[in-house]
Design a protein around this motif. Sequence first.
Motif, PDB file in Angstrom:
ATOM      1  N   ARG A 178       0.824  -1.219   0.000  1.00  0.00           N
ATOM      2  CA  ARG A 178       0.000   0.000   0.000  1.00  0.00           C
ATOM      3  C   ARG A 178       0.850   1.258   0.000  1.00  0.00           C
ATOM      4  O   ARG A 178       0.518   2.231   0.668  1.00  0.00           O
ATOM      5  N   ARG A 179       1.928   1.256  -0.721  1.00  0.00           N
ATOM      6  CA  ARG A 179       2.864   2.383  -0.676  1.00  0.00           C
ATOM      7  C   ARG A 179       2.303   3.574  -1.445  1.00  0.00           C
ATOM      8  O   ARG A 179       2.010   3.492  -2.624  1.00  0.00           O
ATOM      9  N   ARG A 180       2.172   4.689  -0.732  1.00  0.00           N
ATOM     10  CA  ARG A 180       1.811   5.972  -1.322  1.00  0.00           C
ATOM     11  C   ARG A 180       2.770   6.994  -0.737  1.00  0.00           C
ATOM     12  O   ARG A 180       2.659   7.363   0.440  1.00  0.00           O
ATOM     13  N   PRO A 181       3.752   7.467  -1.517  1.00  0.00           N
ATOM     14  CA  PRO A 181       4.811   8.324  -0.978  1.00  0.00           C
ATOM     15  C   PRO A 181       4.315   9.571  -0.246  1.00  0.00           C
ATOM     16  O   PRO A 181       4.857   9.929   0.799  1.00  0.00           O
ATOM     17  N   ALA A 182       3.286  10.227  -0.749  1.00  0.00           N
ATOM     18  CA  ALA A 182       2.801  11.437  -0.087  1.00  0.00           C
ATOM     19  C   ALA A 182       2.258  11.113   1.309  1.00  0.00           C
ATOM     20  O   ALA A 182       2.499  11.845   2.278  1.00  0.00           O
ATOM     21  N   ARG A 183       1.555  10.009   1.430  1.00  0.00           N
ATOM     22  CA  ARG A 183       1.013   9.609   2.731  1.00  0.00           C
ATOM     23  C   ARG A 183       2.124   9.183   3.681  1.00  0.00           C
ATOM     24  O   ARG A 183       2.048   9.422   4.877  1.00  0.00           O
ATOM     25  N   VAL A 184       3.155   8.532   3.146  1.00  0.00           N
ATOM     26  CA  VAL A 184       4.299   8.125   3.972  1.00  0.00           C
ATOM     27  C   VAL A 184       4.973   9.362   4.560  1.00  0.00           C
ATOM     28  O   VAL A 184       5.290   9.410   5.755  1.00  0.00           O
ATOM     29  N   TRP A 185       5.187  10.382   3.729  1.00  0.00           N
ATOM     30  CA  TRP A 185       5.828  11.604   4.221  1.00  0.00           C
ATOM     31  C   TRP A 185       4.936  12.342   5.210  1.00  0.00           C
ATOM     32  O   TRP A 185       5.440  12.945   6.172  1.00  0.00           O
ATOM     33  N   LEU A 186       3.623  12.314   5.008  1.00  0.00           N
ATOM     34  CA  LEU A 186       2.702  12.931   5.962  1.00  0.00           C
ATOM     35  C   LEU A 186       2.796  12.253   7.316  1.00  0.00           C
ATOM     36  O   LEU A 186       2.898  12.918   8.363  1.00  0.00           O
ATOM     37  N   ALA A 187       2.790  10.937   7.316  1.00  0.00           N
ATOM     38  CA  ALA A 187       2.900  10.190   8.575  1.00  0.00           C
ATOM     39  C   ALA A 187       4.251  10.437   9.236  1.00  0.00           C
ATOM     40  O   ALA A 187       4.330  10.612  10.461  1.00  0.00           O
ATOM     41  N   ALA A 188       5.315  10.472   8.438  1.00  0.00           N
ATOM     42  CA  ALA A 188       6.653  10.711   8.980  1.00  0.00           C
ATOM     43  C   ALA A 188       6.753  12.106   9.594  1.00  0.00           C
ATOM     44  O   ALA A 188       7.333  12.284  10.675  1.00  0.00           O
ATOM     45  N   ALA A 189       6.166  13.091   8.929  1.00  0.00           N
ATOM     46  CA  ALA A 189       6.200  14.460   9.451  1.00  0.00           C
ATOM     47  C   ALA A 189       5.410  14.573  10.753  1.00  0.00           C
ATOM     48  O   ALA A 189       5.838  15.253  11.690  1.00  0.00           O
ATOM     49  N   LEU A 190       4.267  13.914  10.820  1.00  0.00           N
ATOM     50  CA  LEU A 190       3.467  13.917  12.046  1.00  0.00           C
ATOM     51  C   LEU A 190       4.277  13.376  13.226  1.00  0.00           C
ATOM     52  O   LEU A 190       4.331  13.992  14.291  1.00  0.00           O
ATOM     53  N   GLY A 191       4.921  12.245  13.024  1.00  0.00           N
ATOM     54  CA  GLY A 191       5.723  11.654  14.090  1.00  0.00           C
ATOM     55  C   GLY A 191       6.933  12.488  14.456  1.00  0.00           C
ATOM     56  O   GLY A 191       7.277  12.625  15.634  1.00  0.00           O
ATOM     57  N   ALA A 192       7.590  13.074  13.468  1.00  0.00           N
ATOM     58  CA  ALA A 192       8.789  13.876  13.724  1.00  0.00           C
ATOM     59  C   ALA A 192       8.451  15.157  14.480  1.00  0.00           C
ATOM     60  O   ALA A 192       9.174  15.545  15.410  1.00  0.00           O
ATOM     61  N   VAL A 193       7.373  15.805  14.100  1.00  0.00           N
ATOM     62  CA  VAL A 193       6.976  17.031  14.800  1.00  0.00           C
ATOM     63  C   VAL A 193       6.604  16.711  16.241  1.00  0.00           C
ATOM     64  O   VAL A 193       7.007  17.421  17.175  1.00  0.00           O
ATOM     65  N   TRP A 194       5.852  15.644  16.446  1.00  0.00           N
ATOM     66  CA  TRP A 194       5.496  15.254  17.819  1.00  0.00           C
ATOM     67  C   TRP A 194       6.746  14.939  18.638  1.00  0.00           C
ATOM     68  O   TRP A 194       6.878  15.389  19.774  1.00  0.00           O
ATOM     69  N   ALA A 195       7.676  14.165  18.063  1.00  0.00           N
ATOM     70  CA  ALA A 195       8.886  13.790  18.794  1.00  0.00           C
ATOM     71  C   ALA A 195       9.735  15.008  19.131  1.00  0.00           C
ATOM     72  O   ALA A 195      10.424  15.023  20.153  1.00  0.00           O
ATOM     73  N   THR A 196       9.691  16.033  18.308  1.00  0.00           N
ATOM     74  CA  THR A 196      10.451  17.245  18.576  1.00  0.00           C
ATOM     75  C   THR A 196       9.752  18.106  19.622  1.00  0.00           C
ATOM     76  O   THR A 196      10.410  18.696  20.480  1.00  0.00           O
ATOM     77  N   LEU A 197       8.439  18.178  19.552  1.00  0.00           N
ATOM     78  CA  LEU A 197       7.691  19.023  20.492  1.00  0.00           C
ATOM     79  C   LEU A 197       7.860  18.588  21.947  1.00  0.00           C
ATOM     80  O   LEU A 197       7.820  19.437  22.841  1.00  0.00           O
ATOM     81  N   ILE A 198       8.063  17.311  22.196  1.00  0.00           N
ATOM     82  CA  ILE A 198       8.159  16.873  23.593  1.00  0.00           C
ATOM     83  C   ILE A 198       9.432  17.368  24.267  1.00  0.00           C
ATOM     84  O   ILE A 198       9.534  17.328  25.487  1.00  0.00           O
ATOM     85  N   TYR A 199      10.406  17.855  23.487  1.00  0.00           N
ATOM     86  CA  TYR A 199      11.629  18.397  24.074  1.00  0.00           C
ATOM     87  C   TYR A 199      11.577  19.896  24.302  1.00  0.00           C
ATOM     88  O   TYR A 199      12.502  20.468  24.864  1.00  0.00           O
ATOM     89  N   ILE A 200      10.520  20.541  23.874  1.00  0.00           N
ATOM     90  CA  ILE A 200      10.373  21.978  24.097  1.00  0.00           C
ATOM     91  C   ILE A 200       9.830  22.187  25.502  1.00  0.00           C
ATOM     92  O   ILE A 200       8.856  21.545  25.908  1.00  0.00           O
ATOM     93  N   PRO A 201      10.480  23.081  26.276  1.00  0.00           N
ATOM     94  CA  PRO A 201      10.008  23.321  27.648  1.00  0.00           C
ATOM     95  C   PRO A 201       8.532  23.728  27.673  1.00  0.00           C
ATOM     96  O   PRO A 201       8.079  24.536  26.875  1.00  0.00           O
ATOM     97  N   GLY A 202       7.803  23.113  28.563  1.00  0.00           N
ATOM     98  CA  GLY A 202       6.379  23.377  28.700  1.00  0.00           C
ATOM     99  C   GLY A 202       5.504  22.423  27.898  1.00  0.00           C
ATOM    100  O   GLY A 202       4.296  22.387  28.095  1.00  0.00           O
TER     101      GLY A 202
END
Length: 130
Positions: free
Chosen positions: A29-53
């Motif tokens: 079920r490979r769809r590159p645009a959806r893969v990048w969307l999912a990857a961006a969602l996870g990366a932004v979340w993983a980065t946000l948890i290190y921001i104070p507050g």
Amino acid sequence: MQICLESYLLINLMMNALIMDLATRALGRRRPARVWLAAALGAVWATLIYIPGLSWLGALPFRLAIPALMAYAACGKGCVRDWAACLAASMCMTMLLGGGALMISLMSGGWGWSQLGLCLTACSLAGLWL
């Protein structure tokens, strides 16, 4: 401990993209645009948890919900069974790549955590090639 959020975001984005790409390829079920969307969602979340507050985003409910949302974003609409298969495949790919990198690190005399990203990338590229 200091973390360069920009490099952490980019490394996390690339690793998430590799994991989600492998999972969706395994399911056919490979769809590159959806893969990048999912990857961006996870990366932004993983980065946000290190921001104070915003460390509350790292709580257990979010740690369970974000991979589920990533699997939904990567595989798209479908029945619950399709979503569960995508979630299971992405978790398997995560364990495969992380476990392989840790095994190589420990067998080579314990490089330490700084080389783990390089090892994860090498294992991911080898998996994509295979």
